[in-house]
Design a protein around this motif. Structure first.
Motif, short mmCIF file in Angstrom:
data_model
loop_
_atom_site.label_atom_id
_atom_site.label_comp_id
_atom_site.label_asym_id
_atom_site.label_seq_id
_atom_site.Cartn_x
_atom_site.Cartn_y
_atom_site.Cartn_z
N GLY A 170 37.64 33.81 41.60
CA GLY A 170 36.88 33.16 42.67
C GLY A 170 37.65 32.91 43.95
O GLY A 170 37.07 32.51 44.95
N GLU A 171 38.96 33.16 43.95
CA GLU A 171 39.74 32.93 45.17
C GLU A 171 40.20 34.25 45.76
O GLU A 171 40.57 35.16 45.01
CB GLU A 171 40.96 32.06 44.87
CG GLU A 171 40.60 30.62 44.65
CD GLU A 171 41.82 29.71 44.73
OE1 GLU A 171 42.79 30.06 45.44
OE2 GLU A 171 41.80 28.67 44.05
N SER A 172 40.24 34.34 47.08
CA SER A 172 40.60 35.62 47.69
C SER A 172 42.08 35.90 47.53
O SER A 172 42.93 35.02 47.71
CB SER A 172 40.20 35.64 49.17
OG SER A 172 40.98 34.74 49.91
N VAL A 173 42.38 37.13 47.16
CA VAL A 173 43.77 37.60 47.06
C VAL A 173 43.82 38.99 47.69
O VAL A 173 42.80 39.68 47.79
CB VAL A 173 44.28 37.71 45.60
CG1 VAL A 173 44.35 36.34 44.95
CG2 VAL A 173 43.42 38.67 44.79
N LYS A 174 45.00 39.39 48.10
CA LYS A 174 45.18 40.75 48.60
C LYS A 174 45.63 41.60 47.41
O LYS A 174 46.73 41.44 46.89
CB LYS A 174 46.19 40.75 49.73
CG LYS A 174 45.63 40.02 50.96
CD LYS A 174 46.54 40.04 52.17
CE LYS A 174 45.82 39.40 53.35
NZ LYS A 174 46.69 39.31 54.55
N SER A 175 44.73 42.46 46.98
CA SER A 175 44.93 43.15 45.69
C SER A 175 46.01 44.21 45.75
O SER A 175 46.37 44.79 44.74
CB SER A 175 43.60 43.75 45.20
OG SER A 175 43.15 44.74 46.11
N ALA A 209 42.55 44.54 54.06
CA ALA A 209 41.48 45.47 53.69
C ALA A 209 41.24 45.47 52.18
O ALA A 209 40.16 45.83 51.71
CB ALA A 209 41.81 46.89 54.17
N CYS A 210 42.25 45.05 51.41
CA CYS A 210 42.19 45.10 49.95
C CYS A 210 41.76 43.77 49.34
O CYS A 210 41.87 43.59 48.14
CB CYS A 210 43.55 45.50 49.40
SG CYS A 210 44.80 44.26 49.81
N THR A 211 41.27 42.84 50.17
CA THR A 211 40.95 41.50 49.68
C THR A 211 39.85 41.54 48.61
O THR A 211 38.79 42.14 48.83
CB THR A 211 40.50 40.60 50.85
OG1 THR A 211 41.52 40.60 51.84
CG2 THR A 211 40.23 39.18 50.38
#
Lengths: 156, 752
Positions: free
Chosen positions: A53-58, A46-48
């Motif tokens: 520019g690259e997806s991370v789980k924040s 849900a925190c992505t």
């Protein structure tokens, strides 16, 4: 400590506690509350957000780790004139959201998927979204939304 | 042209996809300025006496605003021997039970301080197993002589199966699962200078929550305002308010500060109510020609540690819906609910009806296997026929309308049942490692079965726009869009001129809210009635303005204007003109819909699975579904509800189980452990449409929120068993994990 992070094209400079997570920096320090927290084990996505520019789980990135980097959240996808990003538009068109809680993370993950694989198959979309959980939609329409955003036939 | 039944993209979406919803943890309301943050200290032990609690170190930690235990609370909790305390006082009864509350200035301080609360537990024997609980060897509550919280083991009719040629019996577990909405529970609250409490709560029912809060805090309901902001899913587990909400309201009053609470996922998985949790013993008997003559269902409901909905409501619905879609002459049901040292059980998408369907649909397959008949054929023989409606079952349900055989035939045809059976036979003959299984479930369920009413108010504003206040409380279902479509159709006002409001007890004081798939049929019907009243009144005003008799004026819904009947060129008056002429009271109607008659959606699902006989892994390849809930207002959201239901039903069949070890420690208490279904474990869904109206409400609609969950679970379970039927496998418990499936294959091969 002091961090300098470019968020949605705007430079932010803030003093934060060392242990501040990026998701809390976005939500609590900057007030960008679209990015949600849905778990405590880096499972739900849900925190992505996008980091350079690259997806991370924040929820699993320290604000300190983002120091000097670029972050994009769903609030940063909409154009200057309010025009929707193709992925945002496709999520609505395809009913790829219900309660909306997973949606900002799901949209950001989808943007990242299409950056890496602009013409995915439905099965590739499913595999790429494995780290993003949704309880409402059964994923069918989320997959359809990513297909629409890719400019392909939705039914693939 | 009517908008009804056309695909309308949701009006809810724009905010959700651009700036995100306003969930409770997102709120930056001025009333919450300076709020303290809350965390509950929860029991790590399933069953124990609390020796002592030392909060001295916690109270001195940096950032602490308050640390409270049951001894600090000056509010009474539910009376009776099994009453659930707000905070545990002498004894804890499940892992996750709240024992203390910590308030800090900063959220990151919460976990640090919670660790400093020193609680001395003296462990007791944990009661986890249902038979252990029924034995009463260890009692959960002093002053009781049994752990049974409701129902009883009925003496059964010994002759029930006397005329049957074939009788099959089996004990089946309908396992405990976690509702797991993506948004966990949360609340934020503040007492105003006027002495009123405002609580923003992630709830499906603001008005019920208000009454629970007022009751718990010992104040007048008018003193409490509850607002449901955007809610990130509920699935029945956010009905009303949990005890935590009352403690938060109390704590805010005590410290004189606003309070915010947003639980962790691990807390959510142990302390939000769970669903299902029944053990069934099914006995089914009939003739070798496929006719079922008698069915007996014995239910043991795991209620968890405190009697909530699991104690009565869930097994009550299971009892009512036990015979499913079949005309079985003799049906016996007995239910017992028993307390265990586990998280309390309450509603989860379907709430008692999925359990009933799972039991009868497994039983039908067991019967079919015993007499060597195709499961589709056995079902056809026993269906209640269309001309038999309304049909009263031996368990006391009065089904409204149904086309059960048509639904089954539709999915078998769409799925290509004969070809699939041929493919199954081909693989078996060839000795393929990966075998094919076909599972059928035919179902009927009850929606709006609560019997409570709903409120609706429609205002036409002086500018001609419409504002409707609904007692329903949607949280993802797209009801704002559906209700706006209904009103647009009724008033001839475009949807963008219609605003739907819900979830604020000051705006909608009397309401029930959303559960039991009730919202469109009740919330929609009452708005229709309110709309009818507004139109009736508007007709008189318009007649006056048009200088005609009320009998001679009509609403032209294509133009959203009033005109003299048959004389469209003779001038019109707009809604704005009518509203402006309505006088001081405005043009408004506020209606309570009390004549609630439950409706009975039905359907049939066909699941196609592949099972790898070497590894035991079962993969769902296709699921074809008819979910008939009457006429469809918006196919977009109607299909969305079916998709979501299918996913949760499949999840129970193949993956999800909330499990405990023998000491009552939850072993699936994080999303890393709980096998929450993902996109990779589901196929694309194949939906087949049917729409059989009901006569039991003005819209003719039934509820669709839970239907697909109910059909899909047994369809998939039956498919897994069917895949291995040629090996002699007759049953596999849910979830059908690779280990269970492999074990069943191995047992069958070794003749066990």
């Amino acid at each position: 400590m002091k961090v300098t992070i470019e968020v949605n094209g705007r430079s932010t400079v803030e003093e934060v506690e060392d242990r501040t997570l990026l998701v809390h920096y976005l939500r609590d320090t900057l007030g960008l509350t679209a990015t949600n927290v849905g778990c405590d084990t880096t499972s739900c996505g849900a925190c992505t957000v996008l980091l350079d520019g690259e997806s991370v789980k924040s929820c699993t990135v320290l604000a300190a780790q983002a120091d000097g980097h670029r972050v994009t959240t769903v609030e940063g996808l909409t154009g200057e004139g309010g025009e929707l990003h193709p992925v945002q538009r496709a999520f609505s068109n395809q009913h790829g959201l219900q309660c909306g809680f997973c949606t900002p993370g799901m949209i950001m993950a989808s943007v990242s998927i299409l950056a890496e694989n602009p013409k995915p198959t439905r099965q590739e979309v499913r595999e790429a979204l494995e780290g993003n959980l949704c309880r409402c939609t059964g994923y069918h329409n989320i997959v359809s939304a990513v297909m629409e955003a890719s400019g392909q036939e939705v039914d693939g | 042209m009517s908008v009804m039944g056309t695909r309308v993209v949701r009006i809810e979406d724009h905010k959700l996809i651009t700036s995100g919803g306003s969930y409770v943890d997102d709120l930056r309301e001025p009333e919450l300025t300076g709020a303290v943050h809350a965390m509950f200290v929860r029991s790590p032990i399933a069953h124990a006496r609390i020796g002592s609690i030392d909060v001295s170190a916690a109270r001195e930690a940096p950032g602490v605003v308050g640390v409270f235990t049951a001894d600090d609370l000056d509010i009474a909790f539910a009376p009776g021997p099994t009453g659930e305390p707000w905070l545990a006082r002498d004894r804890v009864r499940y892992v996750g039970e709240p024992v203390a509350l910590v308030l800090t200035e900063h959220p990151y301080q919460l976990a640090d301080v919670a660790e400093l609360v020193d609680i001395d537990y003296d462990p007791l024997d944990a009661v986890i197993d249902l038979d252990d609980a029924l034995s009463g060897r260890t009692l959960l509550f002093d002053g009781t002589d049994s752990n049974v919280a409701g129902g009883k083991a009925k003496p059964f009719d010994e002759k029930l199966f006397d005329d049957c040629e074939v009788v099959v019996t089996r004990t089946i577990t309908n396992q405990r699962v976690a509702p797991a909405p993506l948004e966990v529970r949360g609340a934020a609250c503040a007492w105003g200078e006027d002495g009123r409490l405002t609580m923003w709560l992630s709830t499906q029912n603001a008005q019920i929550a208000r009454d629970i809060l007022a009751g718990g805090l010992g104040v007048d309901p008018g003193t409490v305002r509850v607002i449901a902001p955007d809610v990130g899913g509920g699935f029945g587990a956010k009905i009303g308010a949990d005890p935590e909400a009352v403690v938060l309201g109390w704590a805010s009053r005590r410290v004189g500060r606003p309070v915010r609470w947003f639980e962790t996922r691990s807390e959510n998985l142990t302390a939000m109510t769970h669903g299902r949790g029944q053990r069934h013993t099914v006995t089914i008997g009939g003739r070798r020609d496929g006719t079922v003559l008698a069915y007996r269902l014995e239910v043991v409901q795991d209620a968890g540690a405190y009697p909530r909905a699991g104690a009565g409501m869930l097994p009550g619905f299971t009892r009512l819906m036990a015979p499913g879609v079949y005309r079985i002459p003799r049906v016996e049901v007995a239910t017992r609910s028993v307390l265990t040292n586990t998280t309390p059980i309450a509603a989860y998408r379907g709430a008692g009806r999925p359990e009933a369907t799972a039991a009868i649909e497994r039983a039908m397959d067991l019967f079919a296997a015993e007499i060597g008949m195709d499961p589709a054929e056995v079902r056809r023989i026993n269906f209640i026929r269309p001309e038999e409606f309304p049909y009263t079952t031996p368990s006391g349900a009065s089904y409204d309308t149904g086309e059960y055989a048509k639904a089954l035939d539709a999915v078998l045809s769409a799925g290509g049942y004969a070809e699939l059976r041929a493919e199954q036979a081909r693989r078996r003959e060839a000795g393929d490692v990966v075998v094919l299984g076909l599972g059928i479930a035919a179902y009927v369920e009850i929606t709006a079965g609560d019997g409570m009413g709903e409120s609706g108010r429609v205002d036409v504003n002086p500018d001609g726009t419409v504002t409707a206040y609904t007692g329903s409380s949607p949280h993802g279902q797209g009801l704002h869009t559906s209700l706006a479509m209904l009103l647009s159709d009724q008033f001839g006002v475009p949807m963008d001129k219609i605003t739907i409001r819900h979830g604020d007890t000051d705006e909608v004081p009397k309401a029930v809210g959303t559960f039991a798939s009730r919202s469109l049929q009740l919330g929609g019907s009452v708005l229709k009635q309110a709309g009818d009243q507004v139109i009736e009144r508007a007709k008189e005003i318009a007649a006056n303005l048009l200088e005609a008799s009320p009998d001679d004026v009509e609403l032209n819904v294509d133009q959203g204007a009033w005109q003299v009947r048959g004389a469209p060129s003779g001038g019109t008056v707009t809604w704005a003109q009518v509203a402006a002429a309505a006088g001081e009271d405005g043009l408004s109607a506020d209606v309570w819909y009390g004549d609630v008659q439950p409706t009975f959606p039905f359907g049939a699902h066909l699941a196609v699975v592949e099972v790898d006989t070497l590894t035991g892994k079962a993969v769902l390849r296709r699921i074809i579904a008819v979910d008939d809930a009457g006429p469809v207002v918006n196919p977009v959201t109607f299909q969305g509800q079916r998709h979501g239901g299918l996913a949760q039903g499949v999840a129970q069949a193949l993956l999800e189980e909330m499990s405990y070890d023998a000491d009552g420690n939850p072993t699936t208490a994080t999303l890393a452990d709980y096998p929450f279904i993902t996109a990779t474990e589901l196929p694309d869904f194949e939906l087949v449409d049917m729409a059989t109206p009901t006569t039991r409400n003005p819209l003719g609609v039934k509820g669709i929120g839970e239907a697909a969950t109910i059909g899909s679970t047994p369809a998939v379970q039956n498919a897994v068993v069917d895949a291995l039927a040629h090996l002699g496998v007759r049953h596999i418990e849910m979830p059908a994990t690779p280990q269970r499936v492999w074990q069943a294959i191995n047992d069958a091969r070794e003749g066990r």
